[in-house]
Design a protein around this motif. Sequence first.
Motif, PDB file in Angstrom:
ATOM      1  N   GLY A 104      29.009  49.638 -47.377  1.00  0.00           N
ATOM      2  CA  GLY A 104      27.424  49.975 -47.215  1.00  0.00           C
ATOM      3  C   GLY A 104      27.519  50.008 -45.717  1.00  0.00           C
ATOM      4  N   HIS A 105      28.791  49.468 -45.208  1.00  0.00           N
ATOM      5  CA  HIS A 105      28.552  49.569 -43.219  1.00  0.00           C
ATOM      6  C   HIS A 105      28.527  50.466 -42.290  1.00  0.00           C
ATOM      7  N   SER A 106      28.985  51.722 -43.352  1.00  0.00           N
ATOM      8  CA  SER A 106      28.935  53.127 -43.507  1.00  0.00           C
ATOM      9  C   SER A 106      27.531  53.650 -42.897  1.00  0.00           C
ATOM     10  N   ILE A 107      26.474  53.167 -43.743  1.00  0.00           N
ATOM     11  CA  ILE A 107      25.336  53.427 -42.824  1.00  0.00           C
ATOM     12  C   ILE A 107      25.132  53.360 -41.223  1.00  0.00           C
ATOM     13  N   HIS A 108      25.421  51.976 -40.871  1.00  0.00           N
ATOM     14  CA  HIS A 108      25.323  51.369 -39.071  1.00  0.00           C
ATOM     15  C   HIS A 108      26.588  52.298 -38.586  1.00  0.00           C
ATOM     16  N   THR A 109      27.493  52.718 -39.100  1.00  0.00           N
ATOM     17  CA  THR A 109      28.986  52.688 -38.395  1.00  0.00           C
ATOM     18  C   THR A 109      29.061  54.461 -38.129  1.00  0.00           C
ATOM     19  N   THR A 110      28.199  55.467 -38.830  1.00  0.00           N
ATOM     20  CA  THR A 110      28.452  57.041 -38.842  1.00  0.00           C
ATOM     21  C   THR A 110      27.241  57.666 -39.466  1.00  0.00           C
ATOM     22  N   GLY A 111      26.607  57.142 -39.960  1.00  0.00           N
ATOM     23  CA  GLY A 111      24.800  57.668 -39.990  1.00  0.00           C
ATOM     24  C   GLY A 111      24.440  57.657 -38.441  1.00  0.00           C
ATOM     25  N   PHE A 112      24.116  56.819 -38.002  1.00  0.00           N
ATOM     26  CA  PHE A 112      23.263  57.051 -36.210  1.00  0.00           C
ATOM     27  C   PHE A 112      23.646  57.334 -35.832  1.00  0.00           C
ATOM     28  N   VAL A 113      23.219  57.472 -34.173  1.00  0.00           N
ATOM     29  CA  VAL A 113      24.701  57.639 -32.861  1.00  0.00           C
ATOM     30  C   VAL A 113      24.844  56.705 -32.375  1.00  0.00           C
ATOM     31  N   ARG A 114      26.538  56.670 -32.246  1.00  0.00           N
ATOM     32  CA  ARG A 114      27.209  55.586 -31.376  1.00  0.00           C
ATOM     33  C   ARG A 114      27.357  55.752 -30.341  1.00  0.00           C
ATOM     34  N   LYS A 115      28.100  54.810 -29.552  1.00  0.00           N
ATOM     35  CA  LYS A 115      28.557  55.356 -27.804  1.00  0.00           C
ATOM     36  C   LYS A 115      29.087  55.647 -27.910  1.00  0.00           C
ATOM     37  N   GLY A 116      28.843  57.062 -27.202  1.00  0.00           N
ATOM     38  CA  GLY A 116      29.805  57.936 -26.154  1.00  0.00           C
ATOM     39  C   GLY A 116      29.541  59.121 -26.939  1.00  0.00           C
ATOM     40  N   GLU A 117      28.840  58.794 -28.137  1.00  0.00           N
ATOM     41  CA  GLU A 117      28.326  60.393 -29.031  1.00  0.00           C
ATOM     42  C   GLU A 117      27.190  60.753 -28.596  1.00  0.00           C
ATOM     43  N   LYS A 118      26.801  61.911 -29.041  1.00  0.00           N
ATOM     44  CA  LYS A 118      25.697  63.184 -28.918  1.00  0.00           C
ATOM     45  C   LYS A 118      24.368  63.080 -30.174  1.00  0.00           C
ATOM     46  N   ALA A 119      25.473  63.018 -31.405  1.00  0.00           N
ATOM     47  CA  ALA A 119      24.723  63.131 -32.199  1.00  0.00           C
ATOM     48  C   ALA A 119      26.149  62.320 -33.624  1.00  0.00           C
ATOM     49  N   PRO A 120      24.985  61.861 -34.715  1.00  0.00           N
ATOM     50  CA  PRO A 120      25.752  60.444 -36.060  1.00  0.00           C
ATOM     51  C   PRO A 120      26.825  61.653 -36.318  1.00  0.00           C
ATOM     52  N   PHE A 121      28.115  60.916 -37.066  1.00  0.00           N
ATOM     53  CA  PHE A 121      29.007  61.608 -37.553  1.00  0.00           C
ATOM     54  C   PHE A 121      28.621  62.289 -38.852  1.00  0.00           C
ATOM     55  N   ARG A 122      27.884  61.235 -39.574  1.00  0.00           N
ATOM     56  CA  ARG A 122      27.840  61.311 -40.896  1.00  0.00           C
ATOM     57  C   ARG A 122      26.098  61.403 -41.261  1.00  0.00           C
ATOM     58  N   PRO A 123      25.280  61.876 -40.399  1.00  0.00           N
ATOM     59  CA  PRO A 123      23.751  61.508 -40.988  1.00  0.00           C
ATOM     60  C   PRO A 123      23.189  61.458 -41.679  1.00  0.00           C
ATOM     61  N   ALA A 124      24.337  61.915 -42.797  1.00  0.00           N
ATOM     62  CA  ALA A 124      23.844  62.016 -44.905  1.00  0.00           C
ATOM     63  C   ALA A 124      23.069  60.333 -45.015  1.00  0.00           C
ATOM     64  N   TYR A 125      23.836  59.674 -43.776  1.00  0.00           N
ATOM     65  CA  TYR A 125      24.250  58.405 -44.505  1.00  0.00           C
ATOM     66  C   TYR A 125      22.629  57.618 -44.203  1.00  0.00           C
ATOM     67  N   SER A 126      22.002  58.286 -42.787  1.00  0.00           N
ATOM     68  CA  SER A 126      20.585  57.629 -42.683  1.00  0.00           C
ATOM     69  C   SER A 126      20.055  57.566 -43.314  1.00  0.00           C
ATOM     70  N   ARG A 127      19.610  59.026 -44.232  1.00  0.00           N
ATOM     71  CA  ARG A 127      19.022  59.453 -45.209  1.00  0.00           C
ATOM     72  C   ARG A 127      19.080  59.389 -46.729  1.00  0.00           C
ATOM     73  N   LEU A 128      20.183  57.916 -46.635  1.00  0.00           N
ATOM     74  CA  LEU A 128      19.967  57.640 -48.167  1.00  0.00           C
ATOM     75  C   LEU A 128      19.198  57.343 -48.587  1.00  0.00           C
ATOM     76  N   ASN A 129      17.248  56.493 -48.351  1.00  0.00           N
ATOM     77  CA  ASN A 129      16.334  56.288 -48.302  1.00  0.00           C
ATOM     78  C   ASN A 129      15.614  57.301 -48.665  1.00  0.00           C
ATOM     79  N   GLU A 130      15.724  59.020 -49.105  1.00  0.00           N
ATOM     80  CA  GLU A 130      15.147  59.678 -48.852  1.00  0.00           C
ATOM     81  C   GLU A 130      15.892  60.433 -51.445  1.00  0.00           C
ATOM     82  N   VAL A 131      16.905  59.566 -51.284  1.00  0.00           N
ATOM     83  CA  VAL A 131      17.793  59.621 -52.775  1.00  0.00           C
ATOM     84  C   VAL A 131      16.714  58.291 -53.406  1.00  0.00           C
ATOM     85  N   ARG A 132      16.217  57.325 -53.102  1.00  0.00           N
ATOM     86  CA  ARG A 132      16.010  56.209 -53.624  1.00  0.00           C
ATOM     87  C   ARG A 132      13.741  56.881 -53.889  1.00  0.00           C
TER      88      ARG A 132
END
Length: 656
Positions: A104-132
């Motif tokens: 579940g930590h992948s939501i935090h580490t890959t779903g949002f923009v990280r330091k030094g990056e312009k876009a999240p690596f896997r933005p689908a992780y930040s949208r799992l609330n839509e599956v709920r």
Amino acid sequence: MAMILPLVLAHPRKIAITVSPLKLLQQNHVEEFNSYGVRTIQINEDTPDNKELWNDIARGVYQNILVAPEQFFRFKGHIPRLASLIMRVQSFSKNVGHLLVDEGHSIHTTGFVRKGEKAPFRPAYSRLNEVRAAIPSSTPVMVLSATLPPPTLYTVLDSLRINPETVTKLFLSTNRPNHFYAVHKMHNGPRTLKNLDFLIPVSSSPNPLPKTLVFVDTRDRAQDIAHYLRNRFPQQLQTKRIVSHLHSGMSEDYGQGVFNDFKNTNEIATVIATSCASNGVDVASISRLVCYGLPQTLIDLWQEFGRAGRLPELQSIALIIAEPWAFNTEDSEKPSTAEKRTDRDVREYVSFKTCRRAFKAQKDGDDSDEALTTRYGLCCDNCNADFDLGRFFPRPLYDPTHVADNSGQNATQTASQATQVKPRKFARSKANQEEITARLQTWRTETIRTSTYAGLWPRSHLLHDKKINKIVKSPLGSLTSLASVVSLLQESDEWAEHFGSGVFDIIQELDTAALEDLPPIKQEEETDEAFSQKKYTYQIKTKAWVATDASKFRKESDTVAPGPSSSRLADPIPDTPQTRKRQRGATSQPDEFQFVFSHYQPDLQPTPGPSQPKKARKKAPAPTPSQSVKPAQPGEPTPSQPKKSLPKPRQKKADK
């Protein structure tokens, strides 16, 4: 087991959807779930478009579905079959009884923009609330991870739209008492693969070799390191797969084959992997874990550490080979891309001066009694400063100040020896560069053709063209020993033993011939007398003092009596209109004044120079080495230079 038990006890007609980040991890879960009687299928972009298979999935034949988050949303312009099934078939979506989020930590580490990056690596992780929102609101949600410190946990709950007050939290300490933590500085950058020579076994190493997992940041580096280490293993231990690499770009069958052989057999002893193996990969026999370069976050680092020491009775080590900038928590003036992306917490761990185990427990919010427990008297390199890493590795860690020569002895010279031996260094001529390139390429071809042992090495690993170019660019006369060649090319002791002498003999032969053709260099120390007879010339145009050798001036001044018309230069003054004009006393200012100072005659009066007024510089005479200027006695007239009469200006003739 935490995921399997609810499904075993749940209603058999209910479907569980398990979100998992990696195909390799999904495949492991499929095997484990099926072994407990929970029928499970893995769905990803490789799943065949088989009508009968998808009908079985829609009817609930499979009790558990393992998917990546991208399978719920439009991906590359297409709507995945599973997303279409959830949105359009209500009987399927209403039958979903469990939503499990593994790692579940992948939501935090890959779903949002990280330091030094312009876009999240896997933005689908930040949208799992839509599956709920697409499944029944009463569906329980379970988030599982070994790295959920308080800040990360609340980010995950907020992203899933879960109220923290309604959550049941179960925490277990992730400390492994049999783990030893250590950090070592990387030298000359990650491309210097000699930093990993400590993993090369010696001839007397035990067989089977201990299981080793090395994490790197790129796929190409994983492949290069695997080739580098494999070709340097002792001949009796060399096989085609003794060192293998693993990354997500491989086919599913090949990657799974590497993982299975590493886990279940001794055919693969060392795996060089990217982050694809850092989450949930369970190989209980791994005793050596190496992070070659820093990951971006502490969560990534803890995940990589968690791959080793899974057997309580197995002594294990988690070693970081860190870049030099990581030992400073402040950013450098010109930070690299890796430095910009790395969190400060990771750099704090590297530069930490006290117990690393306590640092980890503090960052995890672990205040349990097991958080600081150790076994075998091992904790970390800060707590056990006298600990010998030879307990885990067959060779010492790389230190560029100690270069092993062909006999295995230390070839580093002391400071006094280095000052005594100063080889002459010159740039190689074009002819020398072409000749040495041709000779080394010929040697490489002949060695591969005639040597059975060399035939086991790839052509590029025997002597790459880039390494030949390094030799060509090195100064002439700088490679004076085999150790210096090995250090320049960053090769192993094994390479030096089998091939180093052939390369060094060619270099020595050509360098010796080229140095003999060079003119000799006179290295004479300057005496006090020579130093005192420097001629300093003040050039009015450049406003600078220029020191030149006054030996010629001194030789002539010893034979010529000083006088106003005496020449002070070795070469006679040429008879030109300009010189005749100056001798007639023309008003034009000379280009330069020449003065000679003696550093060992303290009774000399200060000579006129640029710090004096312009009038004083015109009137004061210039002393010479053969003159001894004494201060004037009271009452005696001061000698002055006779004035020359200026020619009368030419008068115009009157008109007749």
